[in-house]
Structures are given as structure tokens and as C-alpha cells.
Design a protein around this motif. Structure first.
Motif, PDB file in Angstrom:
ATOM      1  N   SER A 143       0.815  -1.218   0.000  1.00  0.00           N
ATOM      2  CA  SER A 143       0.000   0.000   0.000  1.00  0.00           C
ATOM      3  C   SER A 143       0.847   1.266   0.000  1.00  0.00           C
ATOM      4  CB  SER A 143      -0.939   0.008   1.212  1.00  0.00           C
ATOM      5  OG  SER A 143      -0.211   0.119   2.411  1.00  0.00           O
ATOM      6  N   LEU A 144       2.165   1.123   0.117  1.00  0.00           N
ATOM      7  CA  LEU A 144       3.049   2.289   0.191  1.00  0.00           C
ATOM      8  C   LEU A 144       3.563   2.712  -1.180  1.00  0.00           C
ATOM      9  CD1 LEU A 144       5.227   1.310   3.270  1.00  0.00           C
ATOM     10  CD2 LEU A 144       3.357   2.971   3.186  1.00  0.00           C
ATOM     11  N   ASP A 145       3.808   4.003  -1.299  1.00  0.00           N
ATOM     12  CA  ASP A 145       4.503   4.570  -2.456  1.00  0.00           C
ATOM     13  C   ASP A 145       5.964   4.669  -2.044  1.00  0.00           C
ATOM     14  OD1 ASP A 145       5.260   5.945  -4.742  1.00  0.00           O
ATOM     15  OD2 ASP A 145       4.549   7.879  -3.987  1.00  0.00           O
ATOM     16  N   VAL A 146       6.821   3.836  -2.618  1.00  0.00           N
ATOM     17  CA  VAL A 146       8.230   3.772  -2.229  1.00  0.00           C
ATOM     18  C   VAL A 146       9.052   4.510  -3.269  1.00  0.00           C
ATOM     19  CG1 VAL A 146      10.130   2.267  -1.575  1.00  0.00           C
ATOM     20  CG2 VAL A 146       7.778   1.536  -1.167  1.00  0.00           C
ATOM     21  N   VAL A 147       9.736   5.569  -2.830  1.00  0.00           N
ATOM     22  CA  VAL A 147      10.457   6.474  -3.726  1.00  0.00           C
ATOM     23  C   VAL A 147      11.943   6.435  -3.400  1.00  0.00           C
ATOM     24  CG1 VAL A 147      10.635   8.857  -4.504  1.00  0.00           C
ATOM     25  CG2 VAL A 147       8.430   7.971  -3.752  1.00  0.00           C
ATOM     26  N   ILE A 148      12.762   6.276  -4.429  1.00  0.00           N
ATOM     27  CA  ILE A 148      14.214   6.335  -4.241  1.00  0.00           C
ATOM     28  C   ILE A 148      14.665   7.778  -4.431  1.00  0.00           C
ATOM     29  CG2 ILE A 148      16.444   5.596  -5.158  1.00  0.00           C
ATOM     30  CD1 ILE A 148      15.145   2.946  -5.887  1.00  0.00           C
ATOM     31  N   VAL A 149      15.461   8.274  -3.472  1.00  0.00           N
ATOM     32  CA  VAL A 149      15.914   9.664  -3.492  1.00  0.00           C
ATOM     33  C   VAL A 149      17.424   9.689  -3.299  1.00  0.00           C
ATOM     34  CG1 VAL A 149      15.676  11.926  -2.418  1.00  0.00           C
ATOM     35  CG2 VAL A 149      13.724  10.382  -2.453  1.00  0.00           C
ATOM     36  N   LEU A 150      18.125  10.403  -4.167  1.00  0.00           N
ATOM     37  CA  LEU A 150      19.573  10.570  -4.041  1.00  0.00           C
ATOM     38  C   LEU A 150      19.862  11.500  -2.872  1.00  0.00           C
ATOM     39  CD1 LEU A 150      22.386   9.973  -5.229  1.00  0.00           C
ATOM     40  CD2 LEU A 150      22.068  11.969  -6.701  1.00  0.00           C
ATOM     41  N   GLU A 151      20.820  11.109  -2.005  1.00  0.00           N
ATOM     42  CA  GLU A 151      21.124  11.936  -0.837  1.00  0.00           C
ATOM     43  C   GLU A 151      21.441  13.366  -1.261  1.00  0.00           C
ATOM     44  OE1 GLU A 151      24.515  10.442   1.323  1.00  0.00           O
ATOM     45  OE2 GLU A 151      25.780  10.449  -0.440  1.00  0.00           O
ATOM     46  N   ASN A 152      21.097  14.306  -0.420  1.00  0.00           N
ATOM     47  CA  ASN A 152      21.252  15.752  -0.641  1.00  0.00           C
ATOM     48  C   ASN A 152      20.277  16.312  -1.675  1.00  0.00           C
ATOM     49  OD1 ASN A 152      23.380  15.958   1.270  1.00  0.00           O
ATOM     50  ND2 ASN A 152      24.811  15.233  -0.281  1.00  0.00           N
ATOM     51  N   SER A 153      19.325  15.504  -2.131  1.00  0.00           N
ATOM     52  CA  SER A 153      18.297  16.004  -3.044  1.00  0.00           C
ATOM     53  C   SER A 153      17.255  16.777  -2.249  1.00  0.00           C
ATOM     54  CB  SER A 153      17.605  14.854  -3.766  1.00  0.00           C
ATOM     55  OG  SER A 153      18.498  14.196  -4.617  1.00  0.00           O
ATOM     56  N   SER A 154      16.627  17.731  -2.907  1.00  0.00           N
ATOM     57  CA  SER A 154      15.528  18.462  -2.282  1.00  0.00           C
ATOM     58  C   SER A 154      14.258  17.623  -2.368  1.00  0.00           C
ATOM     59  CB  SER A 154      15.297  19.786  -2.997  1.00  0.00           C
ATOM     60  OG  SER A 154      16.424  20.607  -2.875  1.00  0.00           O
ATOM     61  N   VAL A 155      13.513  17.610  -1.278  1.00  0.00           N
ATOM     62  CA  VAL A 155      12.230  16.908  -1.247  1.00  0.00           C
ATOM     63  C   VAL A 155      11.210  17.792  -0.540  1.00  0.00           C
ATOM     64  CG1 VAL A 155      13.228  14.584  -1.283  1.00  0.00           C
ATOM     65  CG2 VAL A 155      12.824  15.714   0.896  1.00  0.00           C
ATOM     66  N   THR A 156       9.948  17.521  -0.807  1.00  0.00           N
ATOM     67  CA  THR A 156       8.895  18.257  -0.118  1.00  0.00           C
ATOM     68  C   THR A 156       8.852  17.814   1.343  1.00  0.00           C
ATOM     69  OG1 THR A 156       7.276  16.598  -0.738  1.00  0.00           O
ATOM     70  CG2 THR A 156       7.522  18.498  -2.210  1.00  0.00           C
ATOM     71  N   LYS A 157       8.315  18.669   2.195  1.00  0.00           N
ATOM     72  CA  LYS A 157       8.329  18.388   3.632  1.00  0.00           C
ATOM     73  C   LYS A 157       6.989  17.922   4.188  1.00  0.00           C
ATOM     74  CE  LYS A 157      12.143  21.451   4.587  1.00  0.00           C
ATOM     75  NZ  LYS A 157      12.708  22.463   5.451  1.00  0.00           N
ATOM     76  N   GLU A 158       6.000  17.727   3.313  1.00  0.00           N
ATOM     77  CA  GLU A 158       4.714  17.288   3.844  1.00  0.00           C
ATOM     78  C   GLU A 158       4.819  15.855   4.360  1.00  0.00           C
ATOM     79  OE1 GLU A 158       4.383  15.419  -0.186  1.00  0.00           O
ATOM     80  OE2 GLU A 158       5.215  17.269   0.525  1.00  0.00           O
ATOM     81  N   ILE A 159       3.995  15.579   5.331  1.00  0.00           N
ATOM     82  CA  ILE A 159       3.957  14.244   5.920  1.00  0.00           C
ATOM     83  C   ILE A 159       2.910  13.422   5.185  1.00  0.00           C
ATOM     84  CG2 ILE A 159       3.418  12.908   7.990  1.00  0.00           C
ATOM     85  CD1 ILE A 159       4.388  15.346   9.607  1.00  0.00           C
ATOM     86  N   ARG A 160       3.351  12.264   4.686  1.00  0.00           N
ATOM     87  CA  ARG A 160       2.431  11.331   4.026  1.00  0.00           C
ATOM     88  C   ARG A 160       2.659   9.954   4.631  1.00  0.00           C
ATOM     89  NH1 ARG A 160       3.135  11.434  -2.158  1.00  0.00           N
ATOM     90  NH2 ARG A 160       1.932   9.525  -1.835  1.00  0.00           N
ATOM     91  N   PHE A 161       1.611   9.374   5.133  1.00  0.00           N
ATOM     92  CA  PHE A 161       1.716   8.072   5.776  1.00  0.00           C
ATOM     93  C   PHE A 161       1.752   6.930   4.773  1.00  0.00           C
ATOM     94  CE2 PHE A 161      -0.175  10.844   8.976  1.00  0.00           C
ATOM     95  CZ  PHE A 161       0.767  10.684   9.984  1.00  0.00           C
ATOM     96  N   ASP A 162       1.575   7.247   3.498  1.00  0.00           N
ATOM     97  CA  ASP A 162       1.583   6.206   2.469  1.00  0.00           C
ATOM     98  C   ASP A 162       2.856   6.245   1.628  1.00  0.00           C
ATOM     99  OD1 ASP A 162       1.009   8.615   1.200  1.00  0.00           O
ATOM    100  OD2 ASP A 162      -0.270   7.672  -0.298  1.00  0.00           O
ATOM    101  N   ARG A 163       3.884   6.968   2.101  1.00  0.00           N
ATOM    102  CA  ARG A 163       5.111   7.091   1.319  1.00  0.00           C
ATOM    103  C   ARG A 163       6.328   6.742   2.179  1.00  0.00           C
ATOM    104  NH1 ARG A 163       5.922  12.806  -0.313  1.00  0.00           N
ATOM    105  NH2 ARG A 163       6.499  13.002   1.863  1.00  0.00           N
ATOM    106  N   VAL A 164       7.277   6.054   1.543  1.00  0.00           N
ATOM    107  CA  VAL A 164       8.575   5.771   2.153  1.00  0.00           C
ATOM    108  C   VAL A 164       9.636   6.270   1.190  1.00  0.00           C
ATOM    109  CG1 VAL A 164      10.194   3.951   2.847  1.00  0.00           C
ATOM    110  CG2 VAL A 164       7.777   3.746   3.410  1.00  0.00           C
ATOM    111  N   ARG A 165      10.584   7.007   1.713  1.00  0.00           N
ATOM    112  CA  ARG A 165      11.720   7.446   0.894  1.00  0.00           C
ATOM    113  C   ARG A 165      12.923   6.576   1.206  1.00  0.00           C
ATOM    114  NH1 ARG A 165      10.294  13.574   2.105  1.00  0.00           N
ATOM    115  NH2 ARG A 165       9.034  14.019   0.254  1.00  0.00           N
ATOM    116  N   VAL A 166      13.496   5.997   0.160  1.00  0.00           N
ATOM    117  CA  VAL A 166      14.717   5.212   0.282  1.00  0.00           C
ATOM    118  C   VAL A 166      15.844   6.137  -0.161  1.00  0.00           C
ATOM    119  CG1 VAL A 166      15.983   3.188  -0.513  1.00  0.00           C
ATOM    120  CG2 VAL A 166      13.501   3.055  -0.182  1.00  0.00           C
ATOM    121  N   TRP A 167      16.637   6.574   0.801  1.00  0.00           N
ATOM    122  CA  TRP A 167      17.740   7.495   0.512  1.00  0.00           C
ATOM    123  C   TRP A 167      18.958   6.709   0.088  1.00  0.00           C
ATOM    124  CZ3 TRP A 167      17.051  12.697   0.503  1.00  0.00           C
ATOM    125  CH2 TRP A 167      15.871  13.163   1.068  1.00  0.00           C
ATOM    126  N   ILE A 168      19.551   7.096  -1.062  1.00  0.00           N
ATOM    127  CA  ILE A 168      20.734   6.390  -1.567  1.00  0.00           C
ATOM    128  C   ILE A 168      21.865   7.394  -1.813  1.00  0.00           C
ATOM    129  CG2 ILE A 168      19.367   4.568  -2.658  1.00  0.00           C
ATOM    130  CD1 ILE A 168      19.911   5.975  -5.360  1.00  0.00           C
TER     131      ILE A 168
END
Length: 71
Positions: free
Chosen positions: A42-67
Motif C-alpha cells: 500500500s506504500l509509495d516507495v520512492v528512491i531519493v539521491l542523498e542531498n536532493s531536495s524533497v517536499t516536507k509534507e507528511i504522508r503516511f503512504d510514502r517511504v523514501r529510500v535514501w541512496i
């Protein structure tokens, strides 16, 4: 009333499922993403490169995988 409460707790637990994966630290981002999606589809799993800008809203259906650059 108690039956309804148990039903709602179960429904919430099934929706949220597992929410933390410390055992994936050090794995490649795509591998970690696949494991998280398998354990909680049920989660939206997003890969994010470290030091990237991301939005700050809280979403309980999202996981960020920092690489890092190595993945």
C-alpha cells in the motif's frame, strides 16, 4: 462495540503494515525498494539521491529510500 474496535484496529494495521526497515541499511536502493513494496504494497516507495531536495509534507503512504551515488 468491542468487535467494531477490533475490526478498525485490524483495518488500520493492515493498511499501515510495517513502517520501518532498519535491516535494509546498506542494500542497493532498488533492492530495498522491492523489499518494502513486497512487505507493504500500500506504500509509495520512492528512491531519493542523498542531498536532493524533497517536499516536507507528511504522508503516511510514502517511504523514501535514501541512496548515495553508489546506489
Amino acid at each position: 462495540m468491542a468487535t467494531l474496535m477490533l475490526f478498525l484496529v485490524g483495518l488500520i494495521y493492515n493498511f499501515l503494515g510495517k513502517r520501518s526497515w532498519p535491516e535494509l541499511l546498506g542494500l542497493e536502493g532498488e533492492v530495498a525498494q522491492a523489499i518494502i513494496k513486497r512487505e507493504n504494497p500500500s506504500l509509495d516507495v520512492v528512491i531519493v539521491l542523498e542531498n536532493s531536495s524533497v517536499t516536507k509534507e507528511i504522508r503516511f503512504d510514502r517511504v523514501r529510500v535514501w541512496i548515495n551515488k553508489a546506489g
